[in-house]
Design a protein around this motif. Structure first.
Motif, short mmCIF file in Angstrom:
data_model
loop_
_atom_site.label_atom_id
_atom_site.label_comp_id
_atom_site.label_asym_id
_atom_site.label_seq_id
_atom_site.Cartn_x
_atom_site.Cartn_y
_atom_site.Cartn_z
N ILE A 157 0.86 -1.18 0.00
CA ILE A 157 0.00 0.00 0.00
C ILE A 157 0.89 1.23 0.00
O ILE A 157 1.96 1.25 0.62
CB ILE A 157 -0.94 0.01 1.21
CG1 ILE A 157 -0.15 -0.06 2.52
CG2 ILE A 157 -1.94 -1.13 1.14
CD1 ILE A 157 -1.02 0.06 3.77
N PRO A 158 0.51 2.30 -0.72
CA PRO A 158 1.36 3.50 -0.77
C PRO A 158 1.44 4.17 0.59
O PRO A 158 0.47 4.21 1.35
CB PRO A 158 0.65 4.39 -1.80
CG PRO A 158 -0.77 3.92 -1.79
CD PRO A 158 -0.73 2.45 -1.51
N GLU A 159 2.62 4.68 0.90
CA GLU A 159 2.80 5.40 2.15
C GLU A 159 2.14 6.78 2.06
O GLU A 159 2.20 7.43 1.01
CB GLU A 159 4.28 5.56 2.47
CG GLU A 159 5.00 4.23 2.68
CD GLU A 159 6.46 4.41 3.02
OE1 GLU A 159 6.90 5.59 3.06
OE2 GLU A 159 7.14 3.40 3.23
N PRO A 160 1.50 7.23 3.13
CA PRO A 160 0.85 8.55 3.10
C PRO A 160 1.87 9.67 2.94
O PRO A 160 2.94 9.63 3.52
CB PRO A 160 0.14 8.63 4.46
CG PRO A 160 0.88 7.68 5.33
CD PRO A 160 1.36 6.57 4.44
N LYS A 161 1.51 10.63 2.09
CA LYS A 161 2.40 11.77 1.88
C LYS A 161 2.24 12.77 3.03
O LYS A 161 1.14 13.00 3.52
CB LYS A 161 2.07 12.46 0.56
CG LYS A 161 2.31 11.58 -0.66
CD LYS A 161 1.99 12.35 -1.93
CE LYS A 161 2.24 11.48 -3.16
NZ LYS A 161 1.94 12.20 -4.42
N PRO A 162 3.35 13.33 3.47
CA PRO A 162 3.25 14.33 4.55
C PRO A 162 2.49 15.56 4.10
O PRO A 162 2.71 16.07 2.99
CB PRO A 162 4.72 14.64 4.88
CG PRO A 162 5.48 14.29 3.64
CD PRO A 162 4.74 13.12 3.02
N GLN A 163 1.58 16.02 4.93
CA GLN A 163 0.78 17.19 4.62
C GLN A 163 1.48 18.45 5.13
O GLN A 163 1.98 18.47 6.25
CB GLN A 163 -0.60 17.07 5.27
CG GLN A 163 -1.41 15.89 4.78
CD GLN A 163 -1.77 16.01 3.30
OE1 GLN A 163 -1.98 17.11 2.81
NE2 GLN A 163 -1.81 14.87 2.62
N PRO A 164 1.54 19.49 4.28
CA PRO A 164 2.17 20.74 4.75
C PRO A 164 1.37 21.36 5.88
O PRO A 164 0.14 21.31 5.91
CB PRO A 164 2.16 21.63 3.50
CG PRO A 164 1.03 21.08 2.66
CD PRO A 164 1.00 19.59 2.92
#
Length: 348
Positions: A157-164
């Protein structure tokens, strides 16, 4: 690499705990929807045989969990379950072999790979498969090695992208604190001490000093040190030595000036001392020239005792003595809850 499920086959009597623990770990990597675990995945009321066949049709890998009792589990009549055609573990593995799925034997807690002679005909191919070990003593490492193999077959599963972070706070440089009155004026205070010390030295000049007279009209030698008594001609060397040996002479030391305070052999502060007779007063400054304490006391021969009033409200007492003509004083600083060994050294 296309999507597919990981089918976990196990016996409840053998590896139920390890299988559930492995399922939770694999869900973190491949997602819950890509793990088939019959206890939680099958819905109530569905045909078990058809549901297993459907799940195997959606899977690309079957993990055959083999524990120490995998071959030994029997039914109520004592028949080994692995030898029964309707045994669900046997049916799951044989169907996966028939469909040419990747079947990986997982040997749990020291279990050994079954020999072909111990397996029914439709499972003999299982003994030819390369196995992965899984033990409780090195769980994270073994699961990591198994995961590396599965990542080549099943997509992670794709890793969550960090939110600014919205509206970041602007950087504000620290505001310099204004200097205290002592930090601004300590040089003037130090100069005042130097002038005071000079005046004390002038007032104690031997040429102008007067001495008390005894009942016979002679100078009272009890108040003279050795050099002054000899210079005045009022007492000879033998008489002075006799008084000293009798303990009647009190040695007075000039403590006025700058002293370094050491705790456990390390310099921690400076004491600016002033003296008038046996009375002492001092200010303490840390190594950044900030006032940290003050106090007063008395020197009595080879001993001195002073009060300690800390700037932070911590108070105590100082008790010291010297055995080298007042060049060094050693003793203890007593606080309400503790005591610290201290040493004063002349630095002026």
């Amino acid at each position: 690499m296309s999507n597919g499920k990981i089918f976990i086959s196990y016996r409840r009597e053998d590896t139920s705990g390890e299988s559930g623990r492995l399922k939770d770990k694999l869900e973190q990597v491949f997602g819950q929807e890509n793990i088939f675990y019959d206890v939680e995945t099958l819905e109530a009321g569905l045909n078990f045989d058809e549901s297993i066949a459907k799940a195997l049709g959606e899977s690309k890998v079957l993990l055959a969990m083999i524990g120490p009792h995998w071959l030994k589990v029997s039914d109520s009549k004592g028949v080994l379950r692995i030898q029964k055609p309707d045994d669900w573990v046997r049916k799951e593995i044989s169907e996966a072999l028939r469909r040419n799925l990747r079947v990986i034997p997982v040997l749990v807690n020291g279990a050994e790979m079954p020999d072909q002679t111990e397996l029914p005909e439709d499972l003999k191919e299982l003994s030819l498969k390369h196995a992965q070990e899984l033990s409780s003593s090195r769980w994270n490492y073994d699961v990591g090695e198994l995961t590396k193999v599965l990542e080549k077959i099943i997509a992670k599963i794709p890793e969550p992208k960090p939110q600014p972070q919205p509206n970041p706070r602007p950087f504000s440089p620290p505001v310099a604190k204004p200097k205290s009155w002592w930090a601004k004026n300590y040089l003037w205070l130090l100069g005042g001490f130097v002038v005071f010390i000079g005046l004390v030295g002038l007032c104690s000049n031997p040429e102008t000093e007067t001495y008390p007279i005894d009942d016979s009209g002679n100078v009272a030698t009890d108040f003279l040190d050795e050099d002054t008594a000899m210079a005045s001609g009022t007492v000879g060397e033998p008489d002075f030595e006799e008084n000293r040996n009798q303990g009647s002479e009190q040695y007075e030391f000039d403590l006025a000036g700058e002293w370094s305070l050491y705790l456990n052999g390390q310099k921690v502060s400076i004491l600016m001392m002033s003296q008038e007779g046996v009375n002492l007063a001092y200010y303490e400054y840390n190594l950044l020239n900030q006032k940290t304490a003050e106090g007063n006391g008395q020197v009595d021969g080879q001993y001195l005792a002073m009060d300690y009033y800390g700037a932070t409200g911590v108070n105590g007492t100082i008790s010291m003595s010297t055995n080298n003509s007042g060049q060094t004083w050693v003793g203890t600083i007593y606080f309400p809850a503790t005591a610290v060994t201290a040493e004063l050294k002349l630095t002026r």
